[in-house]
Design a protein around this motif. Structure first.
Motif, short mmCIF file in Angstrom:
data_model
loop_
_atom_site.label_atom_id
_atom_site.label_comp_id
_atom_site.label_asym_id
_atom_site.label_seq_id
_atom_site.Cartn_x
_atom_site.Cartn_y
_atom_site.Cartn_z
N ARG A 109 -8.03 1.24 9.49
CA ARG A 109 -9.21 2.07 9.13
C ARG A 109 -9.00 3.41 9.68
O ARG A 109 -9.82 4.51 9.16
N ASN A 110 -8.03 3.87 10.72
CA ASN A 110 -8.05 5.02 11.30
C ASN A 110 -6.89 6.10 10.68
O ASN A 110 -5.79 5.39 10.63
N VAL A 111 -7.25 7.09 10.57
CA VAL A 111 -6.12 8.03 10.19
C VAL A 111 -6.13 9.33 10.94
O VAL A 111 -7.43 10.02 11.34
N LEU A 112 -5.07 9.87 11.42
CA LEU A 112 -4.98 11.29 11.89
C LEU A 112 -4.40 12.07 10.95
O LEU A 112 -3.25 11.98 10.29
N ALA A 113 -4.84 13.37 10.66
CA ALA A 113 -4.30 14.27 9.57
C ALA A 113 -4.33 15.64 10.21
O ALA A 113 -5.21 15.97 11.23
#
Length: 369
Positions: free
Chosen positions: A244-248
């Motif tokens: 569920r978690n994204v770092l962009a």
């Protein structure tokens, strides 16, 4: 600009209003299967000091070439609006992939009659009432890219921008020097773009890298009013931390030389990068910006709602050597996400960006980058 989406529910629609229920199901619900094209329309309602009440209509077309789910998701997004001040506009953005990525069409089109606030040029423009440039604005920018290696594309690019029926209105208590192009301008840029793109879903990238380096030259010999040229850099990367978690993160730059009109300088702010600043609050021939964002898509306790936190920094200057950290502006903010199309993993975003100038509000389909 503060914007609110208006949605309609057909839970208690009578049999006599079956046509309305079908309309809602086609435009709001996500009933198409994988590989099938999807077209949605939804109204928006907004307010901004320079526009008063704004009423708009957004639409989104999603499809995969030949209906093949192995092909990337293409999108064509349109937005039209009208305000109580008599302003109006039509925006169109496209990211279209051909079968097996042989071709990639990436571009945007804008037509609008909308006030452009002008605070001056440079990184230390005064904190005073801005000038107002009221004009019709037309933009057409398109890249036609051919895949030459896996995920690597190259091709020509054209940029046409025109400002006409322009009127420069000075504030009451002070004056600005009228910049190049403030009485109207037309410029045509021709060039080429190199793009690396391994994203599968342009509107919500959970994993992937996009990098673009392009060059455009504007010359009076092809109908431009001004002679100038510039490079554009855009690098975006997304990294899944969990399901569920994204770092962009993103690095973005514009680097121009020549006699650049005010509306085609490097512009800080807007809905994509340095959210919270008015688009063009700071402008100059060169800009370097970066931002980072953490996304929860969706929250662990919800099937539809998610959120983000983001922060950014940017600097403008007349030369590349003037892009130093001491002159940088900062921004940060939070956002709410709503899963609009579950089967295609597309979210509606409402972001609030905070800067030294105050907050800014943004409502769009898909992530900022």
């Amino acid at each position: 600009m503060l914007a609110l989406i208006v949605t309609v529910r057909a839970t208690h629609v009578s049999a006599q209003n079956g046509w309305f229920k079908r309309f809602v199901q086609k435009t709001i619900s996500d009933t198409t299967g994988e590989g099938k094209s999807s077209f949605r329309i939804y109204p928006t309602l907004g307010y901004a000091p320079e526009t008063s009440l704004e009423i708009g209509l957004s639409s989104l077309l999603l499809f995969q070439a030949k209906g093949d789910t192995l092909n990337r998701l293409s999108e064509v997004a349109a937005f039209t609006f009208v305000t109580l001040e008599g302003q109006y506009g039509i925006w169109l953005d496209n990211a279209i992939y051909g079968d097996k990525d042989k071709w990639f069409f990436l571009g945007r089109t804008r037509f609008q009659r909308f006030p452009l606030l002008y605070y001056g040029i440079g990184h230390t423009t005064p904190d005073k009432e801005p000038a107002l440039i009221d004009a019709n604005y037309l933009l057409f920018r398109q890249r036609v890219l051919r895949r030459v290696m896996p995920n690597f594309f190259i091709g020509p690019e054209i940029d046409y921008q025109q400002l006409y029926n322009a009127e420069f209105r000075q504030p009451d208590d002070h004056f600005y020097d009228e910049p190049a192009g403030s009485d109207g301008t037309r410029n045509i840029g021709l060039g080429a773009a190199l793009v690396y793109d391994n994203r599968h879903n342009v509107l919500n990238v959970r994993k992937g890298l996009f990098g673009e380096l392009s060059f455009l030259k504007y010359n009076q010999s092809v109908g431009s009013h001004y002679n100038f040229q510039g490079f554009n850099l855009d690098v975006r990367s997304s990294h899944p931390l969990t399901r569920r978690n994204v770092l962009a993160w993103q690095i973005y730059g514009n680097f121009f030389t020549g006699n650049v009109p005010f509306n085609q300088m490097a512009l800080m702010g807007g809905e994509m990068i340095m959210r919270g600043y008015y688009y063009g609050r700071y402008r100059d021939k060169n800009m370097l910006a970066t931002q980072v964002e953490h996304r929860w898509l969706p929250f662990g306790f919800s099937k539809r709602f998610g959120g983000v936190v983001f922060a950014g920094a940017a600097v403008v200057g007349p030369k590349i050597s003037s892009l130093v950290p001491a002159r940088a502006r900062l921004s940060g903010g939070v956002g709410l996400r709503y899963l609009l199309f579950r089967k295609k993993d597309i979210y509606l975003r409402l972001d609030v960006g905070f800067t030294g100038d105050g907050p800014g509000f943004y409502l769009f389909t898909g992530e900022a980058f």
